[in-house]
Motif scaffolding. Structure first.
Motif, PDB file in Angstrom:
ATOM      1  N   TRP A 257       0.786  -0.949   0.053  1.00 27.23           N
ATOM      2  CA  TRP A 257       0.002   0.211  -0.066  1.00 27.23           C
ATOM      3  C   TRP A 257       0.904   1.328  -0.157  1.00 27.23           C
ATOM      4  O   TRP A 257       1.752   1.134   0.742  1.00 27.23           O
ATOM      5  N   TYR A 258       0.520   2.174  -0.805  1.00 23.43           N
ATOM      6  CA  TYR A 258       1.170   3.384  -0.874  1.00 23.43           C
ATOM      7  C   TYR A 258      -0.038   4.446  -0.631  1.00 23.43           C
ATOM      8  O   TYR A 258      -0.862   4.400  -1.242  1.00 23.43           O
ATOM      9  N   ASN A 259       0.321   5.753   0.049  1.00 24.30           N
ATOM     10  CA  ASN A 259      -0.560   6.547   0.277  1.00 24.30           C
ATOM     11  C   ASN A 259      -0.877   7.403  -1.212  1.00 24.30           C
ATOM     12  O   ASN A 259       0.223   7.903  -1.924  1.00 24.30           O
ATOM     13  N   LEU A 260      -1.949   7.624  -1.046  1.00 25.14           N
ATOM     14  CA  LEU A 260      -2.445   8.599  -2.532  1.00 25.14           C
ATOM     15  C   LEU A 260      -2.227  10.068  -2.015  1.00 25.14           C
ATOM     16  O   LEU A 260      -2.224  10.561  -1.099  1.00 25.14           O
ATOM     17  N   PRO A 261      -2.180  11.013  -3.016  1.00 20.62           N
ATOM     18  CA  PRO A 261      -1.941  12.409  -2.717  1.00 20.62           C
ATOM     19  C   PRO A 261      -2.925  13.030  -1.971  1.00 20.62           C
ATOM     20  O   PRO A 261      -4.131  12.491  -2.016  1.00 20.62           O
TER      21      PRO A 261
ATOM     22  N   MET B 193      -2.448   0.311  -4.169  1.00 16.61           N
ATOM     23  CA  MET B 193      -1.685  -0.868  -4.301  1.00 16.61           C
ATOM     24  C   MET B 193      -1.575  -1.179  -5.654  1.00 16.61           C
ATOM     25  O   MET B 193      -2.322  -1.315  -6.516  1.00 16.61           O
ATOM     26  N   PHE B 194      -0.386  -1.570  -6.175  1.00 15.92           N
ATOM     27  CA  PHE B 194      -0.035  -1.894  -7.412  1.00 15.92           C
ATOM     28  C   PHE B 194       0.440  -3.662  -7.374  1.00 15.92           C
ATOM     29  O   PHE B 194       1.278  -4.006  -6.724  1.00 15.92           O
TER      30      PHE B 194
ATOM     31  N   SER C 206      -3.594  -1.151 -15.478  1.00 14.41           N
ATOM     32  CA  SER C 206      -4.677  -1.529 -15.012  1.00 14.41           C
ATOM     33  C   SER C 206      -4.805  -2.476 -13.695  1.00 14.41           C
ATOM     34  O   SER C 206      -5.794  -2.426 -13.026  1.00 14.41           O
ATOM     35  N   PHE C 207      -3.524  -2.936 -13.158  1.00 13.03           N
ATOM     36  CA  PHE C 207      -3.312  -3.478 -12.093  1.00 13.03           C
ATOM     37  C   PHE C 207      -3.011  -3.104 -11.023  1.00 13.03           C
ATOM     38  O   PHE C 207      -2.253  -3.056 -10.309  1.00 13.03           O
ATOM     39  N   TRP C 208      -4.029  -2.179 -10.397  1.00 14.47           N
ATOM     40  CA  TRP C 208      -3.918  -1.435  -9.279  1.00 14.47           C
ATOM     41  C   TRP C 208      -5.311  -1.607  -8.443  1.00 14.47           C
ATOM     42  O   TRP C 208      -6.327  -1.834  -8.954  1.00 14.47           O
ATOM     43  N   HIS C 209      -5.397  -1.157  -7.126  1.00 13.29           N
ATOM     44  CA  HIS C 209      -6.464  -1.456  -6.321  1.00 13.29           C
ATOM     45  C   HIS C 209      -6.297  -0.054  -5.309  1.00 13.29           C
ATOM     46  O   HIS C 209      -5.090   0.188  -4.784  1.00 13.29           O
TER      47      HIS C 209
ATOM     48  N   TRP D  86      -8.917  -8.960 -12.019  1.00 15.32           N
ATOM     49  CA  TRP D  86      -7.916  -9.745 -11.889  1.00 15.32           C
ATOM     50  C   TRP D  86      -7.881 -10.134 -10.230  1.00 15.32           C
ATOM     51  O   TRP D  86      -8.852  -9.787  -9.498  1.00 15.32           O
ATOM     52  N   ARG D  87      -7.221 -11.370 -10.163  1.00 11.89           N
ATOM     53  CA  ARG D  87      -7.313 -11.924  -8.658  1.00 11.89           C
ATOM     54  C   ARG D  87      -5.982 -11.509  -7.938  1.00 11.89           C
ATOM     55  O   ARG D  87      -4.921 -11.779  -8.543  1.00 11.89           O
ATOM     56  N   TRP D  88      -6.192 -11.220  -6.514  1.00 13.90           N
ATOM     57  CA  TRP D  88      -5.031 -10.970  -5.663  1.00 13.90           C
ATOM     58  C   TRP D  88      -4.669 -12.674  -5.426  1.00 13.90           C
ATOM     59  O   TRP D  88      -5.576 -13.313  -5.156  1.00 13.90           O
TER      60      TRP D  88
END
Length: 172
Positions: A55-59, A87-88, A77-80, A169-171
């Protein structure tokens, strides 16, 4: 239209009374705040994802993500996201284009920070708020609010649709 043009329209065509510009500026700012993502104001930021599935903080000020591009410039496209973080699936440097709140108007010479098709709806919002000061539940106030909502929806539907895509997509 400038704020003064919106005030003039509301005063002469809708109310038949003069509107105080400082009140109208406050009301227009209220309407801009309600628009949020619909105002379509975007900005970009880069996030360096050193690890995948972290996880990375959004601006700060990010209302919603419009698009994510990988370092090669292609759409990724592979982000959540959970609304505050992203998360990428891959480690990379990503450019995020995201929606932010429109800027506040300060003077009567300012132009509201939204697509121009919304400007006439803003005049109806000013007229609604003018009437709602003294008679918040009156039929005329409610009619002006309904007219604002109708014009707002009409303006929103006239704008080009944003490109949508479905990512599945599946984690692991």
């Amino acid at each position: 239209m400038t704020v003064q043009d919106i005030i003039n329209y509301a005063s002469s065509r809708l109310l038949g009374k003069s509107v105080n510009s400082s009140d109208a500026i406050d009301w227009i700012n209220d309407a801009l705040n309600e628009m949020g993502v619909d105002a379509r104001k975007t900005t970009t930021s880069q996030i360096v994802a050193q690890e995948s599935e972290t996880w990375y903080n959004l601006p700060s000020g990010c209302l919603s993500i419009d698009e994510v591009q990988a370092s090669d410039g292609h759409r990724y496209s592979f982000w959540h996201t959970d609304g505050n973080r992203i998360m990428f699936m891959d480690a990379d440097t990503y450019t995020i284009r995201y929606f932010v709140m429109p800027s506040k108007v300060v003077n009567a010479t300012d132009i509201p920070d939204c697509p121009e098709v919304y400007h006439q709806a803003l005049a109806y919002y000013v007229a609604y708020r003018f009437d709602a000061r003294d008679f918040p539940g009156a039929n005329l106030s409610m009619a002006r609010l309904n007219e604002y909502r109708s014009r707002y929806a009409q303006a929103k539907s006239s704008l080009p649709k944003r490109e949508r895509y479905i990512r599945v997509w599946r984690w692991s």
